[in-house]
Design a protein around this motif. Structure first.
Motif, mmCIF file in Angstrom:
data_model
loop_
_atom_site.group_PDB
_atom_site.id
_atom_site.type_symbol
_atom_site.label_atom_id
_atom_site.label_comp_id
_atom_site.label_asym_id
_atom_site.label_seq_id
_atom_site.Cartn_x
_atom_site.Cartn_y
_atom_site.Cartn_z
ATOM 1 N N TYR A 1 43.040 69.987 -6.399
ATOM 2 C CA TYR A 1 44.422 70.236 -5.996
ATOM 3 C C TYR A 1 44.513 71.611 -5.347
ATOM 4 C CZ TYR A 1 45.046 66.361 -9.138
ATOM 5 O OH TYR A 1 44.930 65.155 -9.744
ATOM 6 N N PRO A 2 44.314 71.705 -4.032
ATOM 7 C CA PRO A 2 44.251 73.007 -3.366
ATOM 8 C C PRO A 2 45.610 73.548 -2.939
ATOM 9 C CG PRO A 2 43.766 71.282 -1.796
ATOM 10 C CD PRO A 2 44.010 70.596 -3.136
ATOM 11 N N TRP B 1 44.378 62.177 -15.036
ATOM 12 C CA TRP B 1 44.691 63.309 -15.902
ATOM 13 C C TRP B 1 44.650 62.843 -17.356
ATOM 14 C CZ3 TRP B 1 46.819 68.426 -15.118
ATOM 15 C CH2 TRP B 1 46.772 68.844 -13.785
ATOM 16 N N ILE B 2 44.081 63.684 -18.222
ATOM 17 C CA ILE B 2 44.108 63.453 -19.664
ATOM 18 C C ILE B 2 44.956 64.563 -20.274
ATOM 19 C CG2 ILE B 2 42.769 63.289 -21.796
ATOM 20 C CD1 ILE B 2 42.122 61.016 -19.993
ATOM 21 N N CYS C 1 41.315 67.279 -17.351
ATOM 22 C CA CYS C 1 41.837 67.494 -18.699
ATOM 23 C C CYS C 1 42.675 68.764 -18.719
ATOM 24 C CB CYS C 1 40.690 67.612 -19.698
ATOM 25 S SG CYS C 1 39.607 66.159 -19.722
ATOM 26 N N VAL C 2 43.763 68.751 -19.499
ATOM 27 C CA VAL C 2 44.710 69.868 -19.449
ATOM 28 C C VAL C 2 44.282 71.073 -20.285
ATOM 29 C CG1 VAL C 2 46.670 68.355 -18.933
ATOM 30 C CG2 VAL C 2 46.150 68.950 -21.314
ATOM 31 N N SER C 3 43.224 70.949 -21.052
ATOM 32 C CA SER C 3 42.695 72.088 -21.807
ATOM 33 C C SER C 3 41.237 71.821 -22.135
ATOM 34 C CB SER C 3 43.493 72.309 -23.101
ATOM 35 O OG SER C 3 43.187 71.292 -24.045
ATOM 36 N N THR D 1 38.546 70.944 -16.351
ATOM 37 C CA THR D 1 39.775 71.423 -16.983
ATOM 38 C C THR D 1 40.669 72.082 -15.946
ATOM 39 O OG1 THR D 1 38.643 71.845 -19.084
ATOM 40 C CG2 THR D 1 40.744 72.968 -18.728
ATOM 41 N N ILE D 2 41.919 71.671 -15.894
ATOM 42 C CA ILE D 2 42.954 72.378 -15.137
ATOM 43 C C ILE D 2 44.137 72.532 -16.078
ATOM 44 C CG2 ILE D 2 44.576 72.328 -13.207
ATOM 45 C CD1 ILE D 2 42.580 70.765 -11.593
ATOM 46 N N ASN D 3 44.459 73.772 -16.439
ATOM 47 C CA ASN D 3 45.589 73.994 -17.339
ATOM 48 C C ASN D 3 46.883 73.563 -16.666
ATOM 49 O OD1 ASN D 3 43.746 76.826 -18.077
ATOM 50 N ND2 ASN D 3 44.220 75.328 -19.631
ATOM 51 N N PRO D 4 47.838 73.016 -17.446
ATOM 52 C CA PRO D 4 49.126 72.613 -16.873
ATOM 53 C C PRO D 4 49.796 73.817 -16.227
ATOM 54 C CG PRO D 4 48.917 71.843 -19.120
ATOM 55 C CD PRO D 4 47.772 72.774 -18.879
#
Length: 202
Positions: free
Chosen positions: A3-4, A123-124, A152-154, A175-178
């Motif tokens: 997601y750039p 997304w998880i 994954c969000v964390s 991992t991509i934090n919300p």
């Protein structure tokens, strides 16, 4: 590289006194709404397939998004149909990328109902028990074998997911934090909003 297009963002961090304390995330923390408001629509054409009305507040979605809403009347109807080997839903339009944001039914939609051989991202958001639900880990491994990237969000969510899936799927996990627009968090935190969409983190 997934997601750039996010710019001014903030990660919502909450420090709890102990593991038993509960925290409620207000309804205005709306990931899909934020993502659709941070896209450059001169570069992207976006369709949003909404499985049921209860999945999302349609008014939060950017007006540039083509909203393909509400495919099923209820969550139960969506859940039961998408569990089938051949669901009634068909996605015939060509896409460069298909993204499943909200739970296993959206993964089933883009893997079982789409004829596209495009990049597929999932997304998880939480515990593996929510992903498995009443199925089996074998079903989850088979389902996610058709996904190209698992976001994954964390790190904790990623570790638990990876502990339960096969090696091929583990290699797809990142991992991509919300993230949420910081100005919207600040503005909406001052409003008194009422909503049924309150998510409690135990």
């Amino acid at each position: 590289d997934v997601y750039p297009f996010w710019n001014e963002t903030a990660i919502l961090e909450v420090e709890l006194k102990d593991e038993k304390q509960k925290f409620e995330i207000p309804a205005f923390i709306n990931v899909i709404g934020e993502v659709t408001n941070n896209l450059d629509y001169s570069k992207y054409e976006v369709d949003l397939l909404i499985l049921t009305k209860s999945y999302i507040n349609i008014n939060d979605i950017n007006d540039n998004v083509n909203k393909l809403a509400f495919i099923y009347n209820t969550e139960e109807e969506a859940y039961m149909d998408l569990r089938k080997d051949k669901p009634n839903l068909e996605i015939n339009k060509y896409y460069d990328v298909e993204i499943a944001y909200l739970g296993r039914p959206t993964v089933e939609a883009i893997t079982k109902c789409s004829k596209n051989k495009c990049k597929k991202i999932s997304w998880i958001h939480g515990a593996i028990s929510f992903t498995i639900a009443d199925s089996s880990i074998e079903y989850i491994n088979n389902l996610y074998s058709n996904i190209d990237k698992v976001v994954c969000v964390s790190d904790g969510v990623k570790k638990e997911f990876m502990d339960n899936v096969n090696e091929d799927i583990k290699g797809k996990c990142i991992t991509i934090n919300p993230i949420v627009d910081k100005d919207i968090i600040q503005a909406k935190s001052k409003l008194k909003e009422s909503s049924d969409l309150i998510y409690t983190i135990p």
